[in-house]
Design a protein around this motif. Structure first.
Motif, PDB file in Angstrom:
ATOM      1  N   LYS A   1       0.479   7.328   3.420  1.00 43.75           N
ATOM      2  CA  LYS A   1      -0.026   5.974   3.269  1.00 43.75           C
ATOM      3  C   LYS A   1      -1.430   5.959   2.664  1.00 43.75           C
ATOM      4  O   LYS A   1      -1.717   5.166   1.749  1.00 43.75           O
ATOM      5  CB  LYS A   1      -0.033   5.262   4.627  1.00 43.75           C
ATOM      6  CG  LYS A   1      -0.403   3.781   4.546  1.00 43.75           C
ATOM      7  CD  LYS A   1      -0.157   3.099   5.869  1.00 43.75           C
ATOM      8  CE  LYS A   1      -0.418   1.598   5.757  1.00 43.75           C
ATOM      9  NZ  LYS A   1      -0.123   0.884   7.017  1.00 43.75           N
ATOM     10  N   ASN A   2      -2.332   6.832   3.151  1.00 44.79           N
ATOM     11  CA  ASN A   2      -3.689   6.865   2.626  1.00 44.79           C
ATOM     12  C   ASN A   2      -3.719   7.322   1.171  1.00 44.79           C
ATOM     13  O   ASN A   2      -4.457   6.778   0.345  1.00 44.79           O
ATOM     14  CB  ASN A   2      -4.568   7.776   3.486  1.00 44.79           C
ATOM     15  CG  ASN A   2      -4.917   7.139   4.825  1.00 44.79           C
ATOM     16  OD1 ASN A   2      -4.873   5.924   4.962  1.00 44.79           O
ATOM     17  ND2 ASN A   2      -5.266   7.953   5.795  1.00 44.79           N
TER      18      ASN A   2
ATOM     19  N   ALA B   1     -13.799   7.674  -1.961  1.00 43.32           N
ATOM     20  CA  ALA B   1     -12.763   7.980  -0.970  1.00 43.32           C
ATOM     21  C   ALA B   1     -13.410   8.746   0.171  1.00 43.32           C
ATOM     22  O   ALA B   1     -14.025   9.797  -0.035  1.00 43.32           O
ATOM     23  CB  ALA B   1     -11.641   8.800  -1.599  1.00 43.32           C
TER      24      ALA B   1
ATOM     25  N   ARG C   1      -2.607   4.490  -0.998  1.00 43.27           N
ATOM     26  CA  ARG C   1      -3.666   3.502  -1.211  1.00 43.27           C
ATOM     27  C   ARG C   1      -4.622   3.956  -2.308  1.00 43.27           C
ATOM     28  O   ARG C   1      -5.027   3.166  -3.163  1.00 43.27           O
ATOM     29  CB  ARG C   1      -4.442   3.277   0.093  1.00 43.27           C
ATOM     30  CG  ARG C   1      -3.705   2.425   1.121  1.00 43.27           C
ATOM     31  CD  ARG C   1      -4.661   1.951   2.197  1.00 43.27           C
ATOM     32  NE  ARG C   1      -4.009   1.036   3.109  1.00 43.27           N
ATOM     33  CZ  ARG C   1      -3.740   1.290   4.372  1.00 43.27           C
ATOM     34  NH1 ARG C   1      -4.073   2.460   4.886  1.00 43.27           N
ATOM     35  NH2 ARG C   1      -3.151   0.399   5.139  1.00 43.27           N
TER      36      ARG C   1
ATOM     37  N   ASP D   1      -2.413  11.564   4.798  1.00 42.51           N
ATOM     38  CA  ASP D   1      -1.016  11.194   4.969  1.00 42.51           C
ATOM     39  C   ASP D   1      -0.552  10.379   3.765  1.00 42.51           C
ATOM     40  O   ASP D   1      -1.336  10.015   2.883  1.00 42.51           O
ATOM     41  CB  ASP D   1      -0.796  10.421   6.277  1.00 42.51           C
ATOM     42  CG  ASP D   1      -1.672   9.181   6.382  1.00 42.51           C
ATOM     43  OD1 ASP D   1      -2.018   8.597   5.336  1.00 42.51           O
ATOM     44  OD2 ASP D   1      -2.032   8.807   7.507  1.00 42.51           O
TER      45      ASP D   1
ATOM     46  N   ASP E   1       0.817  -1.200   0.000  1.00 47.20           N
ATOM     47  CA  ASP E   1       0.000   0.000   0.000  1.00 47.20           C
ATOM     48  C   ASP E   1       0.857   1.257   0.000  1.00 47.20           C
ATOM     49  O   ASP E   1       0.415   2.322  -0.402  1.00 47.20           O
ATOM     50  CB  ASP E   1      -0.909   0.029   1.240  1.00 47.20           C
ATOM     51  CG  ASP E   1      -2.015  -1.009   1.136  1.00 47.20           C
ATOM     52  OD1 ASP E   1      -2.477  -1.251   0.014  1.00 47.20           O
ATOM     53  OD2 ASP E   1      -2.411  -1.562   2.171  1.00 47.20           O
ATOM     54  N   THR E   2       2.107   1.155   0.500  1.00 47.61           N
ATOM     55  CA  THR E   2       2.940   2.351   0.569  1.00 47.61           C
ATOM     56  C   THR E   2       4.239   2.212  -0.202  1.00 47.61           C
ATOM     57  O   THR E   2       4.755   3.184  -0.725  1.00 47.61           O
ATOM     58  CB  THR E   2       3.287   2.692   2.038  1.00 47.61           C
ATOM     59  OG1 THR E   2       3.910   1.553   2.637  1.00 47.61           O
ATOM     60  CG2 THR E   2       2.031   3.035   2.807  1.00 47.61           C
TER      61      THR E   2
ATOM     62  N   VAL F   1     -11.962   3.816   0.010  1.00 48.78           N
ATOM     63  CA  VAL F   1     -10.584   4.107   0.381  1.00 48.78           C
ATOM     64  C   VAL F   1     -10.640   5.215   1.421  1.00 48.78           C
ATOM     65  O   VAL F   1     -11.263   6.254   1.190  1.00 48.78           O
ATOM     66  CB  VAL F   1      -9.754   4.571  -0.832  1.00 48.78           C
ATOM     67  CG1 VAL F   1      -8.335   4.939  -0.401  1.00 48.78           C
ATOM     68  CG2 VAL F   1      -9.726   3.492  -1.905  1.00 48.78           C
ATOM     69  N   ASP F   2     -10.044   5.010   2.582  1.00 47.97           N
ATOM     70  CA  ASP F   2     -10.093   6.015   3.650  1.00 47.97           C
ATOM     71  C   ASP F   2      -9.096   7.131   3.397  1.00 47.97           C
ATOM     72  O   ASP F   2      -7.906   6.894   3.199  1.00 47.97           O
ATOM     73  CB  ASP F   2      -9.813   5.367   5.011  1.00 47.97           C
ATOM     74  CG  ASP F   2     -11.059   4.695   5.584  1.00 47.97           C
ATOM     75  OD1 ASP F   2     -12.165   5.180   5.278  1.00 47.97           O
ATOM     76  OD2 ASP F   2     -10.923   3.704   6.317  1.00 47.97           O
ATOM     77  N   LEU F   3      -9.611   8.366   3.409  1.00 40.67           N
ATOM     78  CA  LEU F   3      -8.770   9.552   3.347  1.00 40.67           C
ATOM     79  C   LEU F   3      -9.100  10.448   4.532  1.00 40.67           C
ATOM     80  O   LEU F   3      -9.143  11.674   4.402  1.00 40.67           O
ATOM     81  CB  LEU F   3      -8.998  10.321   2.036  1.00 40.67           C
ATOM     82  CG  LEU F   3      -8.200   9.889   0.814  1.00 40.67           C
ATOM     83  CD1 LEU F   3      -8.542  10.763  -0.381  1.00 40.67           C
ATOM     84  CD2 LEU F   3      -6.704   9.945   1.077  1.00 40.67           C
TER      85      LEU F   3
ATOM     86  N   THR G   1      -7.338  11.046   6.990  1.00 42.32           N
ATOM     87  CA  THR G   1      -6.162  11.902   7.144  1.00 42.32           C
ATOM     88  C   THR G   1      -5.389  11.874   5.834  1.00 42.32           C
ATOM     89  O   THR G   1      -5.273  10.826   5.192  1.00 42.32           O
ATOM     90  CB  THR G   1      -5.239  11.416   8.279  1.00 42.32           C
ATOM     91  OG1 THR G   1      -4.841  10.059   8.025  1.00 42.32           O
ATOM     92  CG2 THR G   1      -5.954  11.506   9.616  1.00 42.32           C
TER      93      THR G   1
END
Length: 370
Positions: free
Chosen positions: A351-352, A322, A355, A349, A214-215, A343-345, A347
């Motif tokens: 990593k998000n 998102a 993704r 950052d 993912d990152t 897809v969680d956004l 925050t």
């Protein structure tokens, strides 16, 4: 090793990887990995053979996951087979004719991300379920129609990196069996070569990065996206559906898309809020491959956003939602997005955002391959 040998074993930390010329259904590992198509219908090739050997209960279990999408890994019963579980890795969109001896230059970017992601997911599932052995086929070949050398490289790098980051004792078996009679043993030499390279690399600690697809997208660095800026190929790849109250977050997404070289359409300043609004929005959505919905309290209360999602659904567009906050979904939008993962956004950052980018890149690759 001579290529006429039937197997070779590589040691990484406390684990082993064994490449085997043979039938994967003869394995007795805890987990059997098979490739499959969207919706896991178990049609064609290894899935169909697994079903005929293991029994209809496998398909019955798989049917519970009919919403499985490309890149997913579905855990099912192994039926009459000696394994504890079957991991069904969704690596193709549908049944297609197998095209042998493809070179990487012939089929750019197809499934490299998806195959690597599916293998990484399978290895993490194995560890999380406290299981110790896994058998995999050459994911991406056959109906996946991916170049053999690319399959060999992404398989070796993903597995070797995972094993280098765990002290557990894991037995990995990779079965090489050409059920389509299109390759010779010599054609499979890249598997042995790449495993030798990466096993040696990680034994000598030449790479200190954690395995996190993912990152850390370097394991997919050979993926080449189509030239989406080329005139006549795409007007834009992404249509961004959002509320202008979330302009700051939308600009952050645009910055990520710019860096990734992905073209998009967005009404930042409300220039299409006049008389030509409906016509221009419909044209923009229809010209896009993907609609990116930035879900928030504001966007879920926007009648225009709800109409955009409805139009996207009408035209059969890929919709990627998102989540900017935990606000409940507008029922009109929720109906159109039923079964689609967010897809969680929450925050913004690295990593998000990674993704989200990876989800978009996977869909771009799928669209290009269709």
């Amino acid at each position: 090793m001579t290529i006429m040998e039937n197997s070779r074993t590589y040691h990484i930390n406390n684990s082993t990887v064994k490449l085997i010329f043979g039938d994967i259904l003869t394995s007795t590992t805890d987990v059997l990995v098979i490739s499959g198509s969207v919706g896991v219908p178990m049609i064609g090739g290894l899935p169909e053979l697994t079903l005929s050997t293991g029994g209809e209960c496998i398909l019955t279990d798989a049917a519970k996951h009919s919403d499985a999408k490309l890149g997913d890994v579905v855990v099912t019963t192994a039926g009459n087979l000696p394994h504890k579980y079957i991991f069904q890795a969704v690596t193709v969109t549908n049944w297609t004719e197998v095209r042998p001896h493809l070179q990487s230059s012939n089929v750019i970017e197809i499934y490299e991300y998806i195959v690597g992601h599916a293998i990484a997911k399978s290895m993490r599932l194995l560890s999380a379920m406290e299981l110790n052995s896994i058998a995999l086929p050459c994911l991406g070949l056959g109906m996946g129609n991916m170049p053999l050398d690319a399959v060999a490289k992404i398989t070796a790098e993903t597995i070797c990196r995972f094993l280098s980051r765990t002290n557990k004792s894991i037995e990995v078996e990779i079965y090489i069996l050409d059920s389509y009679n299109i390759y010779s043993k010599l054609n499979y030499l890249p598997f042995f070569e790449w495993f030798a390279v990466y096993a040696n690399m990680y034994i000598n600690n030449q790479d200190s990065k954690d395995l996190d697809p993912d990152t850390h997208t370097d394991i997919f660095k050979d993926v080449i996206l189509p030239d989406i800026t080329k005139p006549g190929l795409y007007k834009h790849t992404i249509f961004i559906s959002y509320s202008r109250k979330d302009t700051e977050q939308a600009r952050g997404v645009c910055d990520m898309l710019n860096k990734a070289g992905i073209s998009y359409w967005i009404d930042i300043n409300g220039v299409y809020s006049g008389a030509n609004f409906k016509e221009e929005i419909v044209k923009a959505i229809n010209s896009a491959d993907i609609v990116l919905f930035l879900s928030s309290e504001a966007s879920n209360n926007s009648s225009n956003v709800a109409k955009e999602i409805s139009i996207a659904d009408k035209y059969g567009k890929i919709i990627i939602p998102a989540r900017l906050d935990d606000s409940p979904m507008n029922p009109k939008i929720d109906y159109d997005l039923a079964g689609i993962d967010f897809v969680d956004l929450l925050t913004f950052d690295e990593k998000n955002l990674a993704r989200l980018k990876n989800a978009i890149l996977a869909h771009v690759a799928m669209k290009s391959a269709s």
